[in-house]
Design an enzyme around this catalytic site. Structure first.
Site, PDB file in Angstrom:
ATOM      1  N   HIS A   1     -26.628  35.152   9.208  1.00  0.00           N
ATOM      2  CA  HIS A   1     -25.463  35.047  10.079  1.00  0.00           C
ATOM      3  C   HIS A   1     -24.471  36.149   9.702  1.00  0.00           C
ATOM      4  O   HIS A   1     -23.857  36.097   8.641  1.00  0.00           O
ATOM      5  CB  HIS A   1     -24.805  33.681   9.922  1.00  0.00           C
TER       6      HIS A   1
ATOM      7  N   ASP B   1     -21.127  37.843  10.922  1.00  0.00           N
ATOM      8  CA  ASP B   1     -19.989  37.854  11.838  1.00  0.00           C
ATOM      9  C   ASP B   1     -19.709  39.288  12.272  1.00  0.00           C
ATOM     10  O   ASP B   1     -19.576  40.185  11.435  1.00  0.00           O
ATOM     11  CB  ASP B   1     -18.762  37.260  11.151  1.00  0.00           C
TER      12      ASP B   1
ATOM     13  N   ASP C   1     -22.205  28.971  14.847  1.00  0.00           N
ATOM     14  CA  ASP C   1     -20.920  28.972  14.138  1.00  0.00           C
ATOM     15  C   ASP C   1     -19.696  28.982  15.046  1.00  0.00           C
ATOM     16  O   ASP C   1     -18.589  29.096  14.555  1.00  0.00           O
ATOM     17  CB  ASP C   1     -20.868  30.188  13.199  1.00  0.00           C
TER      18      ASP C   1
ATOM     19  N   HIS D   1     -16.748  35.111  17.893  1.00  0.00           N
ATOM     20  CA  HIS D   1     -16.094  33.855  17.536  1.00  0.00           C
ATOM     21  C   HIS D   1     -15.165  33.916  16.326  1.00  0.00           C
ATOM     22  O   HIS D   1     -14.712  32.848  15.871  1.00  0.00           O
ATOM     23  CB  HIS D   1     -17.146  32.751  17.347  1.00  0.00           C
TER      24      HIS D   1
END
Length: 1013
Positions: free
Chosen positions: A262, A264, A374, A579
């Site tokens: 993951h 970001d 997420d 996000h």
């Protein structure tokens, strides 16, 4: 038998931690290291390779915040290491226990070929297996000294979140750079002991398997020679085999593991650093794929692939090869893992359009599922949007973070506002960074809600956010746990395979209807207001540019539709819907750049629209309406003169004086236009709003009440607003001036000025215009508060059982009562352009042009009447991770619309967000399309992406009821098809009398591809 559990457990832990683990590398020789500090921003490999390097000694501090240090490492494999597995092991001075968001590096060969990253829990780079002895090793290592913003667990503010304020003090101390021999037998022993010990500790005290493992470990440790761990490792492993070879129970839960990292797209680092993080992690992943044939890695976010393609072509080539071999699985089908609540409907559609097209164009793969582990809650339009983009499943994990209520399902059908259902899974392992520890395995089984109905779940494994993704250690754990008594079974497989098996096993899974509301991170609807405003403005400017570019392409000879420019601008906006950007939870650097990007996007889109309108030819001054609704309202000319005009939906009209239904009068602090009469009190609040058409007072208490709350959540300042914020507040009732600033037959306006707090000011202009019941409140805030939230309240005299808030392609109803903990937990919610409150026969809407967060509550008065209050969240002042969040100027408008139906709220929401455009243009080309039928709302008008010249129209039913109507075109219509979001035909549309016949179910989205005659 005596209970020896404690002795055995403590013995195994010490021997593992202090003897076995420390013997994994049998021998080491140091690299000779030189360093060069890159000035400013990162530089290309070629520049770094030619730079002057200086000798560097281990134990030396290095790395200013956000800096890049290049290290040249040279060494030679000793001849006596021939036949052994030799690796480079590099410790940059890693800190803390988080494997991402700190120092990390990418190791290159001297020709610029990226080999592999170095991360806190992944410090090796393979040199030779086996070595011949005497190999020369020469590396160039690009090391990033990113500050650990989480170092104080979000308990302290920091200036490290922007290179402009971070200073230049070195952050890290280089510990070691060695050529080392990996003792594979000891390494495997290390993993054998870890897996068995962790399993043992998770089994019950009365479980025979727990005690069996304990005694096997105890006997095995007797065979460990503390003076020769390497020499005795094989015997110890042999003693552990019986415990590792017992198969799992036939009914054991199955965990489908899929590699994951993951990353970001921006968060506690800027976008430029994410570009490097992706290259590092993807280098690790492709290296691991070469080691493990059974490894599969799922990776979303087409934007990150594009960054690697453009900046690291050799890594990109390795990704392509891994995809061909079936070890790399593109998933998600979105441009980025966007926020789940704030992007507009068309923007969510474009996330899928751009993401899925990228994967199809570059890999020949159409992704089947939505991968959003997420994001902070998910809007109730997602099932339909996802299905229309060709998706079959939806995955997230975040709802497990709920503050109050435990979500009742892990595998279920999610039903959206229109009735569309999509098969959905929440991994019960409760993490998207799994490592197959005993705790995780036990949690997944214990936590799984579908026991008895289903028997499998998914676990994304690997370190994220710069941790480098999956590791060989995690893969080895998965192999040991594939079929092990006492544990769930692990199989590494593609998420599509998991979802196919899960759906086959559990076709009648339970159904969850409506939004997936996250009972946490509610402040993300408000934090970093300028970022949110930039997104809202960009979405509407894109709509405007596409509509008028389409008009020009149809009617202006020689005009070329700007496909490439619009594509690029859409991708910029989609990126910033990530996000942690749009929700306002990133560092200062990210939001500073986002504001600059939004300004650039606005400038380019204004230019594109101006160019398209100008292509229609010079002529009379006209008014252009981008809204899908006819408008009769006041517009201002270039010199500010108000003019009342009537303009058709998505069309234009001459700028000419048209008599309004009734002029506006201003009497002291009273504004009256024959539709509404508004009284402004001496304190600047609205003391009365009377709906003259309905003959009733709208307000139960003073309206536009500005209330300043103390806002210090328990954790996660930029993310959270906790319920206790309501308990301490100040009402802003000391207006320094209340002045009439406009008194015209078309516009009446009163300005209210206030000062408060730490030097903050608010100037609000309350306006009533001819022909409209809408009361606009233009707001200019100079904000200097800390740990506060400002809300604007409208207590209306309506007994509303629920509120209706606009979401993507429709609206959602939420109860105004708090009968249960589920309703009580929704004390702060999100909406788009409007919130509507109604009782039978009468409604009121509160409309905005840039805010999202709000709350709705109701009380019963002593007279028996009910007051329902909607409060907009205007601006916050969190200090972590950005200590200057929201400081400075904010300009926006919100409005009260008395006597409003849902249809009125929809129309006025578009009007407020799509101001009429005044420009010179020749002729009056009719609207590209005109929709007829109540509830039929056009969301987008554009040319087809394939450059065919076809016109694409996306529309939806906006009231929540069935709709019938027609779509007429302003051009000869040769044919029409209903398509998916990617403009691929699904079926022919019915054409009657030259128009497309429309029949829509509640909230149905329909995309039409219109062929020109």
């Amino acid at each position: 038998m005596h209970d020896e559990s404690r002795r055995i457990e403590e013995r195994v832990q010490r021997l593992h931690d202090q003897r076995i683990k420390t013997a994994v590398y049998a021998a080491t020789v140091p690299f000779e290291v030189e360093a060069w500090q890159a000035p400013g921003e990162p530089v290309p490999f070629e520049e770094a390779a030619a730079a002057p390097y200086e000798p560097f000694t281990m134990g030396t501090p290095w790395g200013p915040p956000w800096g890049t240090t290049w290290f040249r490492m040279r060494g030679q494999v000793p001849a006596e290491w021939a036949g052994k597995r030799v690796e480079a092991v590099i410790d940059l001075g890693f800190v803390g226990d988080w494997p991402g968001n700190q120092a990390e590096a990418l190791v290159h060969l001297t020709d610029g070929t990226p080999l592999k990253a170095v991360n806190p829990l992944n410090q090796y780079v393979a040199i030779a297996n086996p070595a011949t002895g005497g190999e020369t090793v020469d590396y160039l290592v690009e090391a990033a000294s990113n500050p650990d913003i989480l170092a104080d667990n979000f308990s302290k503010t920091t200036l490290l979140g922007d290179k402009l304020t971070a200073g230049d003090k070195p952050l890290y101390t280089f510990r070691a750079a060695d050529i080392a021999v990996l003792d594979e037998e000891v390494w495997h022993l290390d993993l054998d002991v870890q897996v068995l010990r962790e399993l043992m500790l998770e089994l019950g005290e009365h479980d025979p398997r727990r005690h069996e493992i304990a005694h096997v470990l105890d006997r095995a440790m007797d065979l460990l020679d503390l003076d020769d761990v390497s020499g005795s490792a094989a015997a110890v492993r042999e003693a552990l085999k019986p415990a590792l070879s017992k198969p799992a129970h036939a009914s054991a839960h199955t965990i489908s593991g899929v590699g994951h990292a993951h990353i970001d797209s921006a968060w506690l680092w800027p976008i430029r650093e994410t570009k490097r993080k992706t290259s590092r992690t993807f280098s690790n992943v492709t290296s691991l794929a070469d080691e493990y044939d059974d490894f599969i890695f799922a990776c979303s976010q087409a934007q990150q692939y594009e960054w690697v393609r453009d900046n690291y072509p050799k890594v990109w080539a390795r990704i392509q090869e891994s995809v061909k071999k079936g070890q790399w699985a593109p998933v998600g089908g979105m441009w980025v893992e966007s926020d789940g609540n704030l992007p507009g409907g068309e923007a969510v559609a474009r996330q899928f359009v751009h993401g899925k097209r990228f994967f199809m164009d570059h890999f020949g793969i159409e992704t089947k599922g939505v991968w959003l582990p997420d994001s902070f809650g998910y809007n109730a339009a997602y099932p339909q949007i996802a299905k229309l983009a060709g998706n079959e499943w939806f995955l997230t994990q975040k709802i497990s973070w709920n503050q109050t209520n435990k979500f009742p399902h892990h595998t279920f059908w999610w039903e959206g506002i229109d009735g569309t259902r999509i098969f959905t899974h929440f991994p019960p392992v409760d993490t998207y960074n799994a490592r197959f520890s005993g705790v995780e395995m036990s949690r997944a089984v214990r936590n799984y809600s579908e026991k008895g109905g289903a028997s499998r779940s998914l676990a994304p494994f690997g370190w994220g956010d710069g941790g480098g993704g999956p590791t060989r250690e995690i893969m080895e754990r998965a192999r040991r746990l594939a079929d092990l008594e006492g544990s769930a079974k692990v199989v590494v497989e593609h998420p599509d395979e998991f979802f196919a098996k899960a759906r086959e096993e559990y076709p009648d899974a339970p159904v969850w209807v409506g939004e997936l509301y996250l009972e946490l991170h509610r402040a993300t609807y408000t934090s970093q207001a300028r970022t949110k405003q930039g997104n809202r403005r960009s979405e509407h400017l894109l709509r405007e540019a596409e509509l008028w570019a389409t008009t020009a392409a149809l009617h202006a000879p020689g005009y070329s539709y700007p496909h490439e420019k619009l594509d690029r601008l859409w991708k910029t906006v989609l990126l910033h819907q990530f996000h942690d950007i749009l929700p306002g939870s990133s560092i200062a650097w990210v939001h500073r750049e986002a504001e600059a990007e939004y300004a650039r996007v606005a400038q380019e889109l204004h230019a594109l629209t101006t160019e398209a309108v100008a292509a229609l030819g010079a002529g009379d001054t006209r008014v252009f309406n981008t809204s899908p609704y006819d408008r009769a309202e006041v517009v201002r000319t270039a010199d500010g003169t108000p003019v009342f005009v009537q303009v058709p939906a998505s069309g234009s009209a001459l700028l000419a004086d048209t008599a309004p239904p009734q002029p506006v009068t201003v009497d002291g602090r009273v504004l009256d236009n024959g539709l509404v009469r508004v009284e402004v009190a001496e304190d600047g609040t609205l003391s009365s709003v009377r709906d003259l058409r309905a003959g009733r007072e709208v307000l139960a208490e003073p309206g536009n009440l500005l209330r300043l709350h103390t806002d210090l959540p328990n954790y996660w300042d930029a993310w959270d607003i906790d319920k206790h914020y309501k308990n301490r507040y100040t009402d802003l009732l000391d207006a320094s001036s209340v002045t009439v600033v406009e008194q015209d037959p078309l516009v009446g306006a009163i300005r209210v000025e206030r000062s408060f707090g730490k030097g903050s000011t608010i100037t609000q202009t309350i306006s009533v215009r001819a022909g409209s019941p809408r009361i606009d409140i233009e707001t200019d805030i100079d904000w200097h508060e800390t740990e506060k939230i400002l809300k604007a309240a409208f207590p209306v005299d309506i007994r509303a059982p629920h509120s209706s808030a606009e979401i993507q392609f429709g609206h959602i109803q939420r109860p105004t009562h708090t009968n249960t903990t589920w309703e009580s937990a929704r004390f702060e919610v999100s909406g788009h352009r409007w919130v509507h409150l109604a009782e039978p026969g009468y409604g009121v809407a509160v409309i905005n042009d840039s805010t999202y967060g709000h709350d709705v509550s109701r009380t019963v008065r002593e007279d028996g009447g009910t007051t329902t209050t909607v409060r907009l969240s205007l601006v916050r002042a969190p200090r972590i991770p950005d200590p200057e969040a929201d400081q400075g100027r904010h300009r926006f408008t919100y409005a009260l619309l008395p006597g409003a139906t849902i249809e009125d709220a929809v129309a006025e929401g578009y009007s407020l967000n799509l101001p009429l455009r005044v420009a010179d243009a020749a002729g009056a080309p009719g609207p590209v399309v005109s929709a007829e039928g109540e509830g039929v709302t056009v969301e987008a008008v554009k040319l087809a992406d394939d450059d065919s010249g076809d016109v694409v129209v996306r529309l939806y039913e906006s009231r929540g009821g069935r709709a019938t109507g027609t779509l007429r075109t302003g051009f000869p219509l040769a044919g029409a098809q209903i398509t998916d979001l990617l403009e691929r035909p699904l079926e022919d549309a019915e054409i009657t009398d030259g128009a497309v016949a429309l029949t829509l179910r509640p909230f149905q989205i329909l995309t039409l591809r219109l062929r020109r005659g």
